[in-house]
Write a protein that holds these residues in place. Structure first.
Motif, PDB file in Angstrom:
ATOM      1  N   VAL A 106       0.833  -1.107   0.011  1.00 44.45           N
ATOM      2  CA  VAL A 106      -0.111  -0.064  -0.123  1.00 44.45           C
ATOM      3  C   VAL A 106       0.924   1.294  -0.039  1.00 44.45           C
ATOM      4  O   VAL A 106       1.906   1.340   0.551  1.00 44.45           O
ATOM      5  CB  VAL A 106      -0.779   0.074   1.244  1.00 44.45           C
ATOM      6  CG1 VAL A 106      -1.733   1.393   1.348  1.00 44.45           C
ATOM      7  CG2 VAL A 106      -1.737  -1.220   1.356  1.00 44.45           C
ATOM      8  N   ILE A 107       0.405   2.202  -0.476  1.00 40.11           N
ATOM      9  CA  ILE A 107       1.094   3.587  -0.631  1.00 40.11           C
ATOM     10  C   ILE A 107       0.145   4.533   0.229  1.00 40.11           C
ATOM     11  O   ILE A 107      -1.133   4.583  -0.512  1.00 40.11           O
ATOM     12  CB  ILE A 107       1.673   4.209  -1.890  1.00 40.11           C
ATOM     13  CG1 ILE A 107       2.512   2.935  -2.645  1.00 40.11           C
ATOM     14  CG2 ILE A 107       2.308   5.307  -1.778  1.00 40.11           C
ATOM     15  CD1 ILE A 107       2.813   3.209  -3.991  1.00 40.11           C
ATOM     16  N   ILE A 108       0.445   5.404   0.935  1.00 33.15           N
ATOM     17  CA  ILE A 108      -0.350   6.354   1.796  1.00 33.15           C
ATOM     18  C   ILE A 108       0.196   7.605   1.445  1.00 33.15           C
ATOM     19  O   ILE A 108       1.481   7.666   1.574  1.00 33.15           O
ATOM     20  CB  ILE A 108      -0.810   5.901   3.215  1.00 33.15           C
ATOM     21  CG1 ILE A 108       0.569   5.844   4.015  1.00 33.15           C
ATOM     22  CG2 ILE A 108      -1.468   4.575   3.219  1.00 33.15           C
ATOM     23  CD1 ILE A 108       0.449   5.555   5.563  1.00 33.15           C
ATOM     24  N   HIS A 109      -0.589   8.744   1.692  1.00 36.57           N
ATOM     25  CA  HIS A 109      -0.365  10.098   1.630  1.00 36.57           C
ATOM     26  C   HIS A 109      -0.998  10.870   2.627  1.00 36.57           C
ATOM     27  O   HIS A 109      -1.931  10.522   2.957  1.00 36.57           O
ATOM     28  CB  HIS A 109      -0.144  10.545   0.287  1.00 36.57           C
ATOM     29  CG  HIS A 109      -1.467  11.018  -0.147  1.00 36.57           C
ATOM     30  ND1 HIS A 109      -2.065  10.103  -0.990  1.00 36.57           N
ATOM     31  CD2 HIS A 109      -2.454  11.978   0.030  1.00 36.57           C
ATOM     32  CE1 HIS A 109      -3.466  10.486  -1.476  1.00 36.57           C
ATOM     33  NE2 HIS A 109      -3.868  11.569  -0.983  1.00 36.57           N
ATOM     34  N   LEU A 110      -0.193  11.946   3.186  1.00 33.29           N
ATOM     35  CA  LEU A 110      -0.875  12.862   3.943  1.00 33.29           C
ATOM     36  C   LEU A 110      -1.474  13.958   3.035  1.00 33.29           C
ATOM     37  O   LEU A 110      -1.031  14.391   2.000  1.00 33.29           O
ATOM     38  CB  LEU A 110       0.160  13.667   4.790  1.00 33.29           C
ATOM     39  CG  LEU A 110       0.836  12.734   5.583  1.00 33.29           C
ATOM     40  CD1 LEU A 110       1.704  13.460   6.645  1.00 33.29           C
ATOM     41  CD2 LEU A 110       0.008  11.926   6.578  1.00 33.29           C
ATOM     42  N   GLU A 111      -2.911  14.408   3.135  1.00 30.78           N
ATOM     43  CA  GLU A 111      -3.413  15.288   2.479  1.00 30.78           C
ATOM     44  C   GLU A 111      -2.888  16.534   2.497  1.00 30.78           C
ATOM     45  O   GLU A 111      -2.614  16.831   3.587  1.00 30.78           O
ATOM     46  CB  GLU A 111      -4.933  15.119   2.443  1.00 30.78           C
ATOM     47  CG  GLU A 111      -5.628  13.819   1.898  1.00 30.78           C
ATOM     48  CD  GLU A 111      -7.202  14.144   1.706  1.00 30.78           C
ATOM     49  OE1 GLU A 111      -7.783  15.119   2.023  1.00 30.78           O
ATOM     50  OE2 GLU A 111      -7.558  13.402   0.907  1.00 30.78           O
ATOM     51  N   MET A 112      -2.510  17.335   1.542  1.00 30.05           N
ATOM     52  CA  MET A 112      -1.881  18.656   1.691  1.00 30.05           C
ATOM     53  C   MET A 112      -2.835  19.645   1.247  1.00 30.05           C
ATOM     54  O   MET A 112      -3.544  19.561  -0.059  1.00 30.05           O
ATOM     55  CB  MET A 112      -0.734  18.527   0.672  1.00 30.05           C
ATOM     56  CG  MET A 112       0.212  17.662   1.187  1.00 30.05           C
ATOM     57  SD  MET A 112       1.230  17.523   2.559  1.00 30.05           S
ATOM     58  CE  MET A 112       2.261  18.946   2.203  1.00 30.05           C
ATOM     59  N   PHE A 113      -2.689  21.055   1.885  1.00 32.65           N
ATOM     60  CA  PHE A 113      -3.790  21.887   1.415  1.00 32.65           C
ATOM     61  C   PHE A 113      -3.303  23.178   0.935  1.00 32.65           C
ATOM     62  O   PHE A 113      -3.869  24.175   0.831  1.00 32.65           O
ATOM     63  CB  PHE A 113      -4.899  22.326   2.609  1.00 32.65           C
ATOM     64  CG  PHE A 113      -5.503  20.843   3.035  1.00 32.65           C
ATOM     65  CD1 PHE A 113      -6.663  20.337   2.351  1.00 32.65           C
ATOM     66  CD2 PHE A 113      -5.347  20.201   4.222  1.00 32.65           C
ATOM     67  CE1 PHE A 113      -7.257  19.203   2.317  1.00 32.65           C
ATOM     68  CE2 PHE A 113      -6.044  18.918   4.393  1.00 32.65           C
ATOM     69  CZ  PHE A 113      -6.880  18.472   3.727  1.00 32.65           C
ATOM     70  N   GLY A 114      -1.887  23.318   1.208  1.00 32.30           N
ATOM     71  CA  GLY A 114      -1.351  24.627   0.708  1.00 32.30           C
ATOM     72  C   GLY A 114      -0.795  24.441  -0.553  1.00 32.30           C
ATOM     73  O   GLY A 114      -1.071  23.733  -1.385  1.00 32.30           O
ATOM     74  N   GLN A 115       0.266  25.377  -0.997  1.00 34.31           N
ATOM     75  CA  GLN A 115       1.045  25.392  -2.199  1.00 34.31           C
ATOM     76  C   GLN A 115       2.109  24.212  -2.467  1.00 34.31           C
ATOM     77  O   GLN A 115       2.116  23.694  -3.462  1.00 34.31           O
ATOM     78  CB  GLN A 115       1.658  26.562  -2.304  1.00 34.31           C
ATOM     79  CG  GLN A 115       0.767  27.904  -2.431  1.00 34.31           C
ATOM     80  CD  GLN A 115       0.672  28.539  -3.856  1.00 34.31           C
ATOM     81  OE1 GLN A 115       1.361  28.303  -4.666  1.00 34.31           O
ATOM     82  NE2 GLN A 115      -0.385  29.414  -3.957  1.00 34.31           N
ATOM     83  N   ASN A 116       2.679  23.902  -1.236  1.00 35.36           N
ATOM     84  CA  ASN A 116       3.583  22.908  -1.432  1.00 35.36           C
ATOM     85  C   ASN A 116       2.997  21.606  -1.466  1.00 35.36           C
ATOM     86  O   ASN A 116       2.116  21.164  -0.956  1.00 35.36           O
ATOM     87  CB  ASN A 116       4.485  23.135  -0.241  1.00 35.36           C
ATOM     88  CG  ASN A 116       5.793  22.403  -0.301  1.00 35.36           C
ATOM     89  OD1 ASN A 116       6.199  21.592  -1.348  1.00 35.36           O
ATOM     90  ND2 ASN A 116       6.875  22.705   0.678  1.00 35.36           N
ATOM     91  N   SER A 117       3.699  20.614  -2.068  1.00 38.98           N
ATOM     92  CA  SER A 117       3.188  19.302  -2.120  1.00 38.98           C
ATOM     93  C   SER A 117       3.806  18.149  -1.172  1.00 38.98           C
ATOM     94  O   SER A 117       3.775  16.978  -1.460  1.00 38.98           O
ATOM     95  CB  SER A 117       3.164  18.718  -3.727  1.00 38.98           C
ATOM     96  OG  SER A 117       4.543  18.632  -3.993  1.00 38.98           O
ATOM     97  N   SER A 118       4.646  18.717  -0.481  1.00 40.60           N
ATOM     98  CA  SER A 118       5.462  18.177   0.372  1.00 40.60           C
ATOM     99  C   SER A 118       5.847  18.580   1.648  1.00 40.60           C
ATOM    100  O   SER A 118       5.754  19.836   1.804  1.00 40.60           O
ATOM    101  CB  SER A 118       6.754  17.548   0.096  1.00 40.60           C
ATOM    102  OG  SER A 118       7.692  18.508  -0.324  1.00 40.60           O
ATOM    103  N   MET A 119       6.267  17.617   2.950  1.00 45.51           N
ATOM    104  CA  MET A 119       6.488  18.173   4.143  1.00 45.51           C
ATOM    105  C   MET A 119       7.836  17.652   4.337  1.00 45.51           C
ATOM    106  O   MET A 119       8.252  16.887   3.679  1.00 45.51           O
ATOM    107  CB  MET A 119       5.642  17.403   5.242  1.00 45.51           C
ATOM    108  CG  MET A 119       4.226  18.117   5.205  1.00 45.51           C
ATOM    109  SD  MET A 119       3.080  17.122   6.047  1.00 45.51           S
ATOM    110  CE  MET A 119       3.453  18.015   7.759  1.00 45.51           C
ATOM    111  N   ASN A 120       8.371  18.067   5.540  1.00 42.82           N
ATOM    112  CA  ASN A 120       9.979  17.464   6.109  1.00 42.82           C
ATOM    113  C   ASN A 120       9.525  16.115   6.457  1.00 42.82           C
ATOM    114  O   ASN A 120       8.337  15.811   7.050  1.00 42.82           O
ATOM    115  CB  ASN A 120      10.044  18.342   7.193  1.00 42.82           C
ATOM    116  CG  ASN A 120      11.168  17.771   7.867  1.00 42.82           C
ATOM    117  OD1 ASN A 120      11.139  16.868   8.801  1.00 42.82           O
ATOM    118  ND2 ASN A 120      12.508  18.139   7.590  1.00 42.82           N
TER     119      ASN A 120
END
Length: 166
Positions: A135-149
């Protein structure tokens, strides 16, 4: 009144989660991953790659958690994942892809141990590892950037996973 480490009422607990770090090479990030693994009761931390920084910069952010978090170093993430898969672990990568699922909608197995894979600070989880993931999971992002630290994303993911175990 703020509680210190000794006065908090948290119960120590370990969850069947192995955190695999594929080529995470920034020393403060590695130190923070030790703290995060400790905070969320991760069973084991496996640092994979050629250059794992375990020096002074890492220990500054780990706050001595490297002394009691169960960890190992292995240069080959693919071998580690194959071994865990053969032992019945559910292989879950934390990455945004065209097939990834939002973490908050995914139901984690309470019967199979989890291997959570996080990737390189700049390039994420490698395609080779994504291809063998269950499985591949992601965190939903709501800003301009598509990644987090990588550490912050791992903390959010471990919070959601352990919350489902409670």
């Amino acid at each position: 009144m703020q509680l210190d480490h000794y006065a908090s009422k948290f119960s120590k607990r370990t969850f069947p989660i192995t955190l695999i770090c594929e080529n995470v090479t920034n020393a403060p990030n590695v130190g923070s991953l030790f703290r995060t693994a400790d905070a969320f009761g991760v069973e084991k931390l496996i640092l994979c790659g050629d250059t794992i920084p375990l020096g002074r910069k890492m220990t500054k952010t780990s706050r001595a958690t490297e002394k009691y978090v169960n960890f190992e170093i292995n240069d080959n993430a693919s071998e580690v994942i194959t071994e865990l898969k053969n032992k019945g672990y559910q292989i879950i990568s934390l990455e945004i892809t065209d097939v990834s699922q939002p973490i908050h909608k995914f139901k984690f197995s309470k019967t199979k141990p989890i291997a959570l894979i996080i990737g390189d600070e700049n390039f994420g989880v490698s395609e080779m590892i994504l291809d063998v993931s269950d499985v591949i999971i992601h965190l939903e992002m709501f800003g301009q950037n598509s990644s987090m630290n990588v550490v912050q994303a791992t903390s959010v993911a471990l919070y959601e996973i352990t919350k489902q175990f409670l």
